[in-house]
Design a protein around this motif. Structure first.
Motif: not given
Length: 286
Positions: A1-6, A56-74
């Motif tokens: 399985m390939s591992l991914r991040a973005a 395969g997803w290991r992680g996501l870096s989150v930048t503007m304008p998503l840093k507050t919006a991501m709260l409800s997505q985890v």
């Protein structure tokens, strides 16, 4: 399985995060791909739904304008991210066959490490430029650096909910004022953290230059493209220490790499060195 991040954000084509992360994974010998994905707040729920369904997803870096919006997505928010309501990192954990998304904040550690390595005072007098999510992280970092009071200068004093909430939750006393009043307090502060977008501090830089007074403190300008910024040039000419935003990006990325690889202790000086090389950042002595 390939591992991914973005890295997720809008716009995102300028991001240095892929270069930082890929250099680290190559040094560690871990096959994790890392890409930049342009996504708006409106499209974030759909994208996160797709990611939840993909292995395969290991992680996501989150930048503007998503840093507050991501709260409800985890599934869970941990640490200072929960206190601030600002998520810049999503990692994935497996529990009994179930994958769980974890929101956290490595911006605070990035700011703290960048400012400390520049030799800031133990309990600095502090100025924050800007009032959004990154400014909230700056307030948390200043608290960790020993600051109980900070002056915050913003372009619109009615749009300071993020930074006010952060200060209240952390017990930091804030004085919020218009950016038009910032020149003298900024020039005399021990630590200045600019969270303004690229070139948004140019007017203030001209005002500071016109004062013709020393700028003895440390300036961290989170905006790193173009570099050097006008305010960084003015600050350095006044005798102060300048920390490029790229250095903050480096140190927050180091914490993300530790989370995404699940090999925290292996992310050492050698890994940081290759990350610096990948973005042309001189290595400070730690």
């Amino acid at each position: 399985m390939s591992l991914r991040a973005a890295v997720l954000g809008h716009p995102i084509s300028h991001s240095k995060s892929p270069a930082l992360h890929l250099a680290a994974y190559a040094q560690l010998g871990i096959g994790i791909s890392y890409t930049a994905i342009d996504v708006t707040e409106g499209l974030l729920p759909s994208l996160m739904g797709q990611i939840r369904d993909q292995q395969g997803w290991r992680g996501l870096s989150v930048t503007m304008p998503l840093k507050t919006a991501m709260l409800s997505q985890v599934d869970e928010v941990r640490g200072v991210a929960r206190t601030l309501g600002v998520v810049n990192t999503v990692s994935f954990e497996d529990h009994n066959g179930t994958r769980k998304s974890i929101g956290s904040n490595t911006d605070v550690a990035g700011i703290v490490n960048a400012v400390r390595h520049a030799g800031s005072a133990a309990a600095p007098s502090a100025v924050v430029l800007g009032g959004g999510g990154t400014a909230a992280s700056a307030v948390a970092a200043l608290k960790e650096l020993g600051t109980a009071h900070a002056q915050v200068f913003v372009r619109d004093t009615s749009r300071t909910a993020d930074v006010r909430a952060a200060a209240e939750s952390l017990g930091v006393d804030l004085e919020i004022r218009s950016l038009t009043d910032a020149a003298r307090p900024t020039a005399s502060a021990d630590v200045v953290i600019s969270t303004l977008p690229p070139r948004a501090a140019d007017g203030l830089a001209a005002e500071v230059a016109a004062l013709k007074t020393p700028t003895p403190g440390v300036l961290l300008d989170v905006a790193y493209d173009p570099w050097p910024s006008l305010i960084a040039t003015v600050w350095q000419s006044g005798g102060g220490a300048v920390v490029p935003g790229l250095e903050m990006l480096l140190y927050q990325a180091v914490e993300q790499v530790r989370l995404f690889t699940r090999r925290g202790d292996d992310v050492n000086a050698a890994v940081i060195d290759v990350m610096c090389d990948a973005v042309g950042l001189p290595r400070r002595a730690l």
